[in-house]
Design an enzyme around this catalytic site. Structure first.
Site, short mmCIF file in Angstrom:
data_model
loop_
_atom_site.label_atom_id
_atom_site.label_comp_id
_atom_site.label_asym_id
_atom_site.label_seq_id
_atom_site.Cartn_x
_atom_site.Cartn_y
_atom_site.Cartn_z
N TYR A 1 0.83 -1.21 0.00
CA TYR A 1 0.00 0.00 0.00
C TYR A 1 0.86 1.25 0.00
O TYR A 1 2.07 1.20 0.23
CB TYR A 1 -0.95 0.00 1.21
CG TYR A 1 -0.29 0.34 2.53
CD1 TYR A 1 0.57 -0.56 3.15
CD2 TYR A 1 -0.51 1.57 3.15
CE1 TYR A 1 1.18 -0.25 4.36
CE2 TYR A 1 0.10 1.89 4.37
CZ TYR A 1 0.94 0.98 4.97
OH TYR A 1 1.55 1.29 6.15
N ARG B 1 7.83 3.93 -4.85
CA ARG B 1 7.97 2.99 -3.73
C ARG B 1 6.94 1.88 -3.83
O ARG B 1 7.23 0.72 -3.50
CB ARG B 1 7.84 3.74 -2.40
CG ARG B 1 8.19 2.89 -1.20
CD ARG B 1 8.27 3.69 0.09
NE ARG B 1 7.00 4.29 0.44
CZ ARG B 1 6.82 5.14 1.46
NH1 ARG B 1 7.83 5.48 2.22
NH2 ARG B 1 5.63 5.63 1.71
N ARG C 1 -7.53 -20.64 -1.13
CA ARG C 1 -6.43 -20.48 -0.18
C ARG C 1 -5.36 -21.56 -0.31
O ARG C 1 -5.64 -22.75 -0.19
CB ARG C 1 -6.97 -20.48 1.26
CG ARG C 1 -5.90 -20.19 2.30
CD ARG C 1 -6.47 -20.16 3.71
NE ARG C 1 -5.45 -19.79 4.68
CZ ARG C 1 -4.56 -20.65 5.20
NH1 ARG C 1 -4.59 -21.92 4.86
NH2 ARG C 1 -3.65 -20.24 6.06
N HIS D 1 -0.78 -21.43 0.28
CA HIS D 1 0.28 -20.47 0.58
C HIS D 1 1.08 -19.98 -0.63
O HIS D 1 1.33 -18.78 -0.75
CB HIS D 1 1.23 -21.03 1.65
CG HIS D 1 0.64 -21.01 3.03
ND1 HIS D 1 -0.43 -21.80 3.39
CD2 HIS D 1 0.98 -20.32 4.13
CE1 HIS D 1 -0.73 -21.57 4.66
NE2 HIS D 1 0.10 -20.68 5.14
N LYS E 1 6.57 -1.83 2.00
CA LYS E 1 5.34 -1.27 2.59
C LYS E 1 4.19 -2.25 2.39
O LYS E 1 3.33 -2.08 1.53
CB LYS E 1 5.04 0.11 1.97
CG LYS E 1 4.19 0.99 2.88
CD LYS E 1 4.35 2.45 2.55
CE LYS E 1 3.36 3.33 3.29
NZ LYS E 1 3.40 3.22 4.75
N GLU F 1 12.29 3.10 14.11
CA GLU F 1 11.31 4.07 13.63
C GLU F 1 10.04 3.91 14.45
O GLU F 1 10.00 3.14 15.42
CB GLU F 1 11.04 3.86 12.13
CG GLU F 1 10.51 2.47 11.79
CD GLU F 1 10.25 2.27 10.30
OE1 GLU F 1 10.20 3.25 9.54
OE2 GLU F 1 10.09 1.09 9.91
N LEU G 1 11.32 1.53 6.97
CA LEU G 1 10.75 1.93 5.69
C LEU G 1 11.53 3.15 5.18
O LEU G 1 11.80 4.05 5.98
CB LEU G 1 9.27 2.31 5.89
CG LEU G 1 8.54 2.64 4.59
CD1 LEU G 1 8.16 1.35 3.86
CD2 LEU G 1 7.30 3.47 4.85
#
Ligand code: PDD
Length: 285
Positions: free
Chosen positions: A31, A50, A99, A101, A146, A178, A202
């Site tokens: 995101y 990014r 589903r 993995h 991110k 951070e 990040l």
């Protein structure tokens, strides 16, 4: 609210997400959060860059990035957000598949969702400064991506709230990395210090803008991890982030920083960032 979902603009209520979506099942997505001031997105190219990097690192097949780059502007327009402050959220997940993995079939389309919403400036906190609390950094070793897989950040942020703090400072190997949604900087003897770029943090866009501003203002910068034991010697501490801007820290746990007042370098950087945001030539720094 009009949102963007998989190539279409539609009322938020009409978005239907598959329960098989890998973002939902695995936190398998990335995101970005971008701020817009009076309709102008701040450092949007850097945020999209990014986003692209996060997808590359996670081997998520990117959607049409040129088309996605145009989405924030349309969202701002469609939602009447061309005045005041707004926040734009963009998320891409590895799509919906039964589903399992490992990655789904390569043809599985990614899921893309974006919205824009009004955003209120944290004016009082920017003026007075905030308290943060130290907490162990128990995140994975790719904090440079991110990812929407934010459980440690969520738990840490809740810890901050329950302790009357704005955010946490994550501590790894005895040093501050951070915050849970912010970058960290401190001032020692006139020099701004922040954690070096690595898999532990990040690469914050605001952090990078602040470091450029330091160069412009002739404020020396050093990048090394600040040991927790050295916080008591810090003249100033700050949080940096898209929704946080340059936020003075005046207390870390029970330690008062800078006499409990935002310091001069913090103030200089706050003003410089504000000027940059207001400056129409913001990309010519
Ligand atoms: N958070 N560190 C972490 C862990 C973050 O999640 C963020 C951003 C930052 C600051 O980065 P930037 O200056 O590029 O916003 C640092 C966003 C705002 C969020 O999760 O809402």
């Amino acid at each position: 609210m009009t949102v963007y979902f998989n190539g279409e603009y539609k009322p938020k209520e009409e978005v239907h997400l598959s329960p098989d979506d890998r973002g939902f099942l695995f936190g398998d997505g990335v995101y970005e959060v971008i701020c817009a001031y009076a309709g102008r997105q701040f450092k949007a190219d850097e945020h999209f860059q990014r986003l692209g990097r996060s997808m590359t690192e996670l081997r998520i097949q990117p959607p049409d990035m040129d088309a996605l780059r145009r989405v924030p502007e349309t969202l701002l327009h469609e939602n009447g957000l061309e005045q005041g402050w707004a926040v734009i959220y963009i998320q891409v997940t590895r799509g919906a598949a039964p589903r399992s993995h490992p990655f789904p079939d390569a043809q599985t389309p990614v899921t893309v969702y974006a919205y824009a919403a009004p955003f209120e400036s944290p004016a009082q906190e920017l003026e007075q400064g905030v308290r943060v609390v130290l907490t162990p950094d128990n995140r994975w070793l790719r904090c440079d991506i991110k990812s929407v897989n934010l459980l440690p950040n969520v738990l840490a942020s809740q810890t901050a709230r329950e302790n009357g703090a704005k955010d946490v400072l994550f501590v790894r190997d005895g040093a501050v990395t951070e915050g849970s949604y912010t970058s960290f900087g401190a001032v020692f003897a006139g020099r701004v210090v922040t954690h070096p770029d690595s898999h532990y943090i990040l690469p914050g866009i605001t952090r990078s803008v602040v470091l450029d501003l330091c160069a412009k203002l002739k404020i020396a910068v050093e990048t090394y991890p600040v040991q927790v034991g050295r916080l008591q010697d810090a003249d100033e501490c700050m949080l940096w982030g898209t929704t946080t801007q340059v936020m003075p820290i005046v207390q870390v746990d029970d330690l008062t920083v800078g006499g409990g007042e935002p310091g001069p370098i913090t103030r200089k950087l706050q003003k410089a960032l504000r000027d940059l945001i207001l400056d129409s030539n913001q990309d010519t720094l």
